[in-house]
Enzyme design. Sequence first.
Site, PDB file in Angstrom:
ATOM      1  N   SER A 104       0.821  -1.213   0.000  1.00  0.00           N
ATOM      2  CA  SER A 104       0.000   0.000   0.000  1.00  0.00           C
ATOM      3  C   SER A 104       0.853   1.261   0.000  1.00  0.00           C
ATOM      4  O   SER A 104       1.651   1.481  -0.891  1.00  0.00           O
ATOM      5  CB  SER A 104      -0.959  -0.046   1.194  1.00  0.00           C
ATOM      6  OG  SER A 104      -1.907   0.977   1.144  1.00  0.00           O
ATOM      7  N   ASP A 241      -2.411   6.116  -3.393  1.00  0.00           N
ATOM      8  CA  ASP A 241      -1.294   5.465  -2.709  1.00  0.00           C
ATOM      9  C   ASP A 241      -0.773   4.352  -3.615  1.00  0.00           C
ATOM     10  O   ASP A 241      -1.209   4.211  -4.756  1.00  0.00           O
ATOM     11  CB  ASP A 241      -1.719   4.938  -1.336  1.00  0.00           C
ATOM     12  CG  ASP A 241      -2.840   3.913  -1.417  1.00  0.00           C
ATOM     13  OD1 ASP A 241      -3.520   3.868  -2.463  1.00  0.00           O
ATOM     14  OD2 ASP A 241      -3.039   3.161  -0.447  1.00  0.00           O
ATOM     15  N   ASP A 243      -1.072   1.142  -3.980  1.00  0.00           N
ATOM     16  CA  ASP A 243      -1.948   0.157  -4.604  1.00  0.00           C
ATOM     17  C   ASP A 243      -3.278   0.749  -5.030  1.00  0.00           C
ATOM     18  O   ASP A 243      -4.175   0.028  -5.475  1.00  0.00           O
ATOM     19  CB  ASP A 243      -2.160  -1.053  -3.700  1.00  0.00           C
ATOM     20  CG  ASP A 243      -2.962  -0.732  -2.442  1.00  0.00           C
ATOM     21  OD1 ASP A 243      -2.992   0.451  -2.038  1.00  0.00           O
ATOM     22  OD2 ASP A 243      -3.552  -1.658  -1.860  1.00  0.00           O
ATOM     23  N   ASP A 245      -5.907   1.979  -3.571  1.00  0.00           N
ATOM     24  CA  ASP A 245      -7.197   1.733  -2.941  1.00  0.00           C
ATOM     25  C   ASP A 245      -7.668   2.937  -2.139  1.00  0.00           C
ATOM     26  O   ASP A 245      -8.727   2.901  -1.516  1.00  0.00           O
ATOM     27  CB  ASP A 245      -7.167   0.477  -2.068  1.00  0.00           C
ATOM     28  CG  ASP A 245      -6.246   0.576  -0.866  1.00  0.00           C
ATOM     29  OD1 ASP A 245      -5.479   1.560  -0.770  1.00  0.00           O
ATOM     30  OD2 ASP A 245      -6.284  -0.337  -0.016  1.00  0.00           O
TER      31      ASP A 245
END
Length: 448
Positions: A104, A241, A243, A245
Amino acid sequence: MGRLFGTDGVRGLANKDITAELALDLSVAVAHELGGQSVFGGARASAVVGRDPRASGEFLSAAVMAGLASAGVDVLDAGVLPTPAIAYLTKRMNAEMGAMLSASHNAMPDNGLKFFASGGHKLADEIEDRISGRVGSDWDRPTGAGVGRILPFGRGAEFYMEHLLQAAPGRLDGLRIVIDAAHGAASEVAPEVFRRAGATVDVIGGDPNGLNINDDAGSTHLDKLQEAVRLRGADMGVAFDGDADRCLAVDARGGQVDGDQIMAILAVAMHERGELQDDTLVATVMSNLGLLQAMEREGVHVVQTAVGDRYVLEAMRSRGYSLGGEQSGHVIMLEHGTTGDGVLTALALAQRVVSSGRALHELAGVMTRLPQVLVNVRGVDKDRVDSDEGVLAAVGQVEQELGDQGRVLLRKSGTEAVARVMVEADSQERAQGYADSLAQVVRERLAL
């Protein structure tokens, strides 16, 4: 060694904490837990696997796919895609499981493993615990035609982009936007989706090389996006960020628009359109009091959960609520996804700007953020933070003095010997003063 899974999968220093051996063994355990009887005969189980661009994801994703295939699972290798894309593709492809390699917003040396059950849903705690118990266990290995196959899944990116544009179909013609992709998983798909929607797109943080993910870029480093929006005369900017999400935004003036403000904007829009289930927004206890006050004025009820997007999602699924999220920028639109989706959030936010004809800073003005101060008190008995009489008395005194002009939240860290003291007040000075005084009480009363 403690619980293997944290609040968002298994995460740590790649090749030290998160090793190829762990990734392989854990994936075998996941195959046996989520594949059911399929891995021992009958219809073949399948999995979708993706990763963010960090270098360690290359060998770790290879280990994950090897583990799954060795257990008799067919693997679709989606390559570099956002976490919500893997969740969506797990559902779309009717796969029994999905796996994402990402840490992340963490720095490049870290990595992590996130798994999804069929339908693209995050795993419940009890399932994670059963998976952990299977790691290293003896098992019957398939041979010959019984082993799984690993297939490239290049269509996954196109499927995901089609899904985004169907979920948020409004046009963005005339909008100029700057996208900071954090040199992460959305570096290709996010700009392409916005261009297809009609926006003029400038990209920063969009050149991943395996080593620069989240490096002074993305949602945890908004200064470059703020500068780029102002210099390029853009209408707004969005930052993801690693990833993708989560999403935070910047208005045309360079002002930050956090997750609470994004939720407020989207909640009002959905409320106006009659799309907000039970006129309810789901947020965590860390959301700013200003959000609660704004939603009350707008006729929207707020349900609050423990910190963590998984708890937001649990509350949403239990009652069918359509919108929820966190101050950090995780926003879930349940009709269109099973997890926070930064690109979808950014699209919906940009479309609200265009459809309303109002600047982002005007829309964000629906709520006024109260000054918020968070103090981490280390080296204390965090488990007594909710029961110590002296601490509770001090909190009660501050709450009485704040009245309806602020609030206090004490909670324990899930991973460290840390008690977190959060105070909101009508001024930064009051919030800081009360937070410091309560932190001192916690430090004295709960010292180890």
